[in-house]
Design an enzyme around this catalytic site. Sequence first.
Site, PDB file in Angstrom:
ATOM      1  N   LYS A  11       3.149 -26.515  -5.007  1.00 52.87           N
ATOM      2  CA  LYS A  11       4.185 -25.809  -5.770  1.00 52.87           C
ATOM      3  C   LYS A  11       4.726 -26.679  -6.920  1.00 52.87           C
ATOM      4  CE  LYS A  11       5.522 -22.862  -1.846  1.00 52.87           C
ATOM      5  NZ  LYS A  11       6.649 -22.311  -1.035  1.00 52.87           N
ATOM      6  N   TYR A  51       3.709 -12.867  -3.740  1.00 56.02           N
ATOM      7  CA  TYR A  51       4.711 -12.864  -2.669  1.00 56.02           C
ATOM      8  C   TYR A  51       5.238 -11.455  -2.370  1.00 56.02           C
ATOM      9  CZ  TYR A  51       5.096 -17.965  -2.159  1.00 56.02           C
ATOM     10  OH  TYR A  51       4.866 -19.294  -1.862  1.00 56.02           O
ATOM     11  N   ASN A 114       9.693 -26.446  -1.528  1.00 53.65           N
ATOM     12  CA  ASN A 114       9.116 -27.028  -0.316  1.00 53.65           C
ATOM     13  C   ASN A 114       7.642 -27.441  -0.449  1.00 53.65           C
ATOM     14  OD1 ASN A 114       8.056 -24.481  -0.213  1.00 53.65           O
ATOM     15  ND2 ASN A 114       8.828 -23.971   1.821  1.00 53.65           N
ATOM     16  N   HIS A 117       2.336 -24.170  -0.268  1.00 55.46           N
ATOM     17  CA  HIS A 117       2.136 -22.877   0.394  1.00 55.46           C
ATOM     18  C   HIS A 117       0.826 -22.940   1.162  1.00 55.46           C
ATOM     19  CE1 HIS A 117       1.361 -18.609   1.081  1.00 55.46           C
ATOM     20  NE2 HIS A 117       0.124 -18.884   0.688  1.00 55.46           N
ATOM     21  N   GLU A 128      -5.182 -13.550  -0.199  1.00 55.43           N
ATOM     22  CA  GLU A 128      -4.649 -14.557  -1.123  1.00 55.43           C
ATOM     23  C   GLU A 128      -5.765 -15.286  -1.881  1.00 55.43           C
ATOM     24  OE1 GLU A 128      -0.585 -15.433   1.449  1.00 55.43           O
ATOM     25  OE2 GLU A 128      -2.025 -17.052   1.169  1.00 55.43           O
TER      26      GLU A 128
HETATM   27  P1  RTP Z   1       4.692 -20.287   2.254  1.00 58.55           P
HETATM   28  O1  RTP Z   1       4.442 -18.800   2.386  1.00 58.55           O
HETATM   29  O2  RTP Z   1       5.195 -20.685   0.897  1.00 58.55           O
HETATM   30  O3  RTP Z   1       3.517 -21.088   2.709  1.00 58.55           O
HETATM   31  O4  RTP Z   1       5.856 -20.702   3.251  1.00 58.55           O
HETATM   32  P2  RTP Z   1       6.086 -20.227   4.743  1.00 58.55           P
HETATM   33  O5  RTP Z   1       4.966 -19.348   5.205  1.00 58.55           O
HETATM   34  O6  RTP Z   1       6.376 -21.447   5.531  1.00 58.55           O
HETATM   35  O7  RTP Z   1       7.414 -19.374   4.597  1.00 58.55           O
HETATM   36  P3  RTP Z   1       7.594 -17.807   4.278  1.00 58.55           P
HETATM   37  O8  RTP Z   1       8.436 -17.231   5.353  1.00 58.55           O
HETATM   38  O9  RTP Z   1       6.271 -17.157   4.006  1.00 58.55           O
HETATM   39  O10 RTP Z   1       8.462 -17.835   2.951  1.00 58.55           O
HETATM   40  C1  RTP Z   1       7.857 -18.015   1.681  1.00 58.55           C
HETATM   41  C2  RTP Z   1       8.667 -19.001   0.884  1.00 58.55           C
HETATM   42  O11 RTP Z   1       9.928 -18.430   0.578  1.00 58.55           O
HETATM   43  C3  RTP Z   1      10.920 -19.440   0.590  1.00 58.55           C
HETATM   44  N1  RTP Z   1      11.927 -19.132   1.574  1.00 58.55           N
HETATM   45  N2  RTP Z   1      13.183 -19.293   1.338  1.00 58.55           N
HETATM   46  N3  RTP Z   1      15.993 -19.378   1.533  1.00 58.55           N
HETATM   47  C4  RTP Z   1      15.282 -18.967   2.577  1.00 58.55           C
HETATM   48  O12 RTP Z   1      15.785 -18.604   3.613  1.00 58.55           O
HETATM   49  C5  RTP Z   1      13.838 -18.929   2.441  1.00 58.55           C
HETATM   50  N4  RTP Z   1      12.994 -18.549   3.356  1.00 58.55           N
HETATM   51  C6  RTP Z   1      11.767 -18.684   2.809  1.00 58.55           C
HETATM   52  C7  RTP Z   1      10.264 -20.752   0.945  1.00 58.55           C
HETATM   53  O13 RTP Z   1      10.001 -21.474  -0.244  1.00 58.55           O
HETATM   54  C8  RTP Z   1       8.986 -20.316   1.614  1.00 58.55           C
HETATM   55  O14 RTP Z   1       7.982 -21.289   1.463  1.00 58.55           O
HETATM   56 MG    MG Z   2       4.300 -17.647   4.128  1.00 60.36          MG
END
Ligand code: RTP
Ligand code: MG
Length: 141
Positions: A11, A51, A114, A117, A128
């Site tokens: 990212k 997304y 973070n 991804h 994806e």
């Molecule tokens: P990613 O998709 O980016 O690999 O991350 P992830 O699966 O660990 O998390 P996901 O639930 O898919 O959420 C996508 C991205 O959205 C942001 N996020 N912000 N502020 C919040 O509560 C929150 N929750 C998620 C994060 O940047 C996350 O990587």
């Molecule tokens: Mg995710």
Amino acid sequence: MAIQRTLSIIKPDAVAKNVIGKIYSRFETNGLKIVAAQMRQLSQAEAEGFYAVHRERPFFADLVKFMTSGPVMIQVLEGEDAIAKNRQLMGATDPKKAEPGTIRADFAESIDANAVHGSDAPETAAVEIAYFFPTLAIHSR
Ligand code: RTP
Ligand code: MG
């Protein structure tokens, strides 16, 4: 376990921190091969499309803004159990909760910025990967 492919994105925060090589090294030393890669700045439409599953979530607008804030490095990783292995190397979404030694624990600042991804299941990985790479751009073993 079968050989899988997964989509990884370094990212904007991690690209800006100059740690692409350090993150690639984690993939490579853990049996994940980089079989396609491109560095690009995403448009708003591309980030929103990528997304789309999070469209109704309260953090969606901030997420799109962040993902378009600078160039990202997008890659396809291939290897044994690649989807789960990459998620394991990444660590928890919130870097404060990520296991020590994971990419997010070592390089991420916050739940928004973070560092990486990774696809979370075979179905999302297929969608994806196709979103960013035509089949001919993937150079398998
Ligand atoms: P990613 O998709 O980016 O690999 O991350 P992830 O699966 O660990 O998390 P996901 O639930 O898919 O959420 C996508 C991205 O959205 C942001 N996020 N912000 N502020 C919040 O509560 C929150 N929750 C998620 C994060 O940047 C996350 O990587
Ligand atoms: Mg995710």
